[in-house]
Design a protein around this motif. Structure first.
Motif, PDB file in Angstrom:
ATOM      1  N   PRO A  66      40.018  36.802  40.492  1.00 53.99           N
ATOM      2  CA  PRO A  66      40.153  36.253  39.144  1.00 53.99           C
ATOM      3  C   PRO A  66      40.798  37.244  38.176  1.00 53.99           C
ATOM      4  O   PRO A  66      40.596  38.456  38.269  1.00 53.99           O
ATOM      5  CB  PRO A  66      38.708  35.960  38.738  1.00 53.99           C
ATOM      6  N   ASN A  79      43.365  32.270  39.448  1.00 52.55           N
ATOM      7  CA  ASN A  79      42.923  32.739  40.771  1.00 52.55           C
ATOM      8  C   ASN A  79      44.063  32.730  41.770  1.00 52.55           C
ATOM      9  O   ASN A  79      45.044  31.994  41.607  1.00 52.55           O
ATOM     10  CB  ASN A  79      41.816  31.833  41.322  1.00 52.55           C
ATOM     11  N   THR A 338      34.506  33.291  42.145  1.00 54.24           N
ATOM     12  CA  THR A 338      34.629  33.971  40.856  1.00 54.24           C
ATOM     13  C   THR A 338      33.257  34.146  40.218  1.00 54.24           C
ATOM     14  O   THR A 338      32.611  33.165  39.824  1.00 54.24           O
ATOM     15  CB  THR A 338      35.543  33.182  39.911  1.00 54.24           C
TER      16      THR A 338
END
Length: 569
Positions: A66, A79, A338
């Protein structure tokens, strides 16, 4: 309007035909009329949210590497997407808790060339930055496919699309931009050490270039090594990468991942009085890692690193970073996800709050935030159900293709998606005809309803669990002679084996289901709306794990069809 819909469907089918599908009437294409995904992990049942809390990971499933930036009260996060199409999912939030996907940065063929990429090729480690000097957002990444290399795209509004890519003239990976308050700009990235100076396997360097904002290029001859090896080259640190440069209180901080992307992964930081260095490592590195704890700890989160920092309008800091949640056999089927932590930067160096102890599933919400998980278009997390009846005019952003644009093989109906089958099957390293949804829990079920009558043994449609072109499961409906069969195939290291097959009468529709409890997966079907019937018993999800299959992605659940089937009952 009806004529327009018809023309768009016809153009979509023609485009798919151009990519290797047979000429097939729309009514004969496999139709998927519903998809339901239900996640039910124990950790969320055992740890319900209290007031003022939210779950991390904030994005579950394969949302790795991320990067985050802010303009005013608006945060944007991107991402890695590898060979998934469209490329680089982008999310927006105003409070760091509730995230809404607003599209993909690389959303058209002129930006993304992954048609011949292995699944873990393509797009690596995108970096997003807002430049207040010209009110412009930049996304820079390495595209290891299609002769693209390191590229940059930009926009003044991330919700309204991005420019075509500019190819940047330097080698290496993981580029990141930094825009200084004096208007100057710099680019940092991972690279190999100069020829003949490599000291050990995994020895890498961080390079810096001056960046020409006006012409979007690195300044020729301005490159210099600012980190050699890592925090202490005498200890032979491996894979210093994912660099990000920040400025705070007049000083410059370089934060990098170190230790590789497995269980020795970590985040480290350096400081300098000038943007160009020299950079001195902090004495308390690493500032984020999970590598020091017992492997079989409960509710394990691991492999943490590849972080990025963002400040809030009131001067607080948060970090996003990747991590994994292994199942009971320590396999990583959900991939790199993430995560988020608050960061205390009241001292010289940023401190990830609880970043050096075993991570928990919950953290405190920023002041003023209200958790709207799964509501009002925001991404859900924790345990949740996602149902798609395909009633919307556009496909949900969570559906992705593999090396292939959805428009090339999907014909959208009123309450269905029809897939125009390509000849390339699931094992091809080329565009395939499958819509994929990320596996987001260790314990889940995924169900779909299929309306389809295959014409020959070359035709198959069904549901798949896909780690890569060489590691996957297929549960599909095909034909042999005059009879229809449900088949289950396992592919490991590219070698395929039919686990089970059964003659069926598909009738008007067949329901298909895959369920998992950690490493134990089952595949089932019903052709008459009665109870599901298991096919093949319980099988191992080992081949869907990054640990076994290699690469950098998590397992995907796919609605799939092919006219090049090679699975024989």
């Amino acid at each position: 309007m009806k004529r327009l819909v018809f023309l768009l469907s016809a153009l979509t089918a023609m485009s798919a035909n151009a990519q290797g599908s047979k000429k097939i009437k729309e009514k004969d294409m496999p139709a998927f009329t519903q998809f339901t995904y239900t996640g039910n992990d124990r950790i969320y049942n055992d740890n319900p949210l209290k007031e003022g809390e939210f779950y991390t990971p904030v994005l579950q499933g394969c949302y790795p590497d991320p990067s985050i930036t802010r303009k005013g009260n608006d945060y944007y996060l991107v991402n890695s997407s590898f060979a998934m199409v469209p490329g680089v999912p982008i999310f927006h939030s105003t409070d760091l808790v509730n995230w809404k996907q607003i599209g993909h940065v690389l959303d058209r063929p002129s930006q993304l060339k992954v048609e011949e990429s292995r699944i873990s090729g393509g797009i690596y480690a995108p970096d997003i930055k807002y430049n207040p000097n010209n009110d412009t957002f930049y996304m820079i990444t390495t595209q290891i496919a299609g002769n693209m290399g390191n590229i940059v795209v930009k926009t003044q509004d991330p919700a309204k699309g991005w420019s075509d890519p500019v190819k940047l003239q330097f080698d290496g990976i993981d580029p990141s931009l930094f825009f200084d308050t004096d208007g100057k700009a710099y680019l940092v990235h991972n690279d190999a050490p100069p020829a003949g100076t490599e000291q050990y396997s995994g020895h890498r360097v961080i390079k810096m270039w001056d960046y020409d904002v006006k012409n979007d290029r690195v300044v020729p001859g301005s490159d210099r090594i600012i980190v050699n090896g890592g925090t202490d080259i005498t200890q032979k640190p491996i894979w210093i990468e994912g660099p990000h440069l920040y400025k705070k209180d007049g000083r410059y901080y370089l934060m990098c991942a170190e230790g590789g992307t497995g269980d020795w992964h970590s985040e480290v930081i350096f400081v300098s009085d000038k943007p160009t260095g020299p950079f001195v490592p902090a004495s308390n590195n690493p500032i984020l890692t999970q590598r020091y704890f017992v492997k079989d700890r409960a509710n394990k989160i691991d492999w943490t690193g590849h972080a990025d920092l963002v400040d809030t309008p009131d001067g607080k800091y948060y970090a996003v970073f990747l991590g994994v949640r292994p199942n009971e056999k320590l396999r990583v089927n959900t991939g790199r996800e993430t995560f988020m932590l608050p960061v205390d930067w009241s001292g010289q160096f940023p401190v990830f709050e609880n970043g050096l102890v075993p991570l928990k599933a919950k953290i405190k919400m920023p002041k003023g935030a209200t958790n709207q998980t799964g509501k009002n278009g925001f991404m859900p997390n924790g345990n949740f159900k996602f149902t798609d009846n395909f009633s919307d005019a556009k496909l949900d952003y969570r559906w992705i293709g593999m090396r292939n644009w959805r428009e090339n093989f999907v014909v959208k109906g009123k309450n269905s998606v029809r897939i125009n089958p390509l000849e390339a099957n699931i094992k091809a390293k080329s565009p395939i005809s499958g819509l994929f949804y990320r596996q987001q829990h260790a314990t889940f079920t995924a169900e779909t309803t299929l309306q389809y009558l295959p014409k020959s043994e070359k035709d198959l449609a069904g549901i798949v669990c896909y780690q890569s072109e060489t590691f996957n499961y297929v549960l599909g409906l095909t034909k042999k002679g005059k009879d229809y069969y449900m088949v289950l195939e396992r592919t490991e290291k590219g070698a395929s084996k039919v686990i089970a097959s059964e003659k069926i009468n598909p009738g008007k529709s067949v329901k298909l289901k895959v369920a998992a409890q950690g490493d134990a997966y089952t595949f089932s079907y019903t052709a008459d709306n009665s109870a599901y019937k298991n096919l093949g018993g319980t099988v191992s999800g080992d081949i869907l794990s990054t640990d076994v299959a290699g690469g950098f992605t998590g397992s995907l659940i796919g609605l799939y069809a092919t006219s090049g089937n090679d699975i024989q009952p």
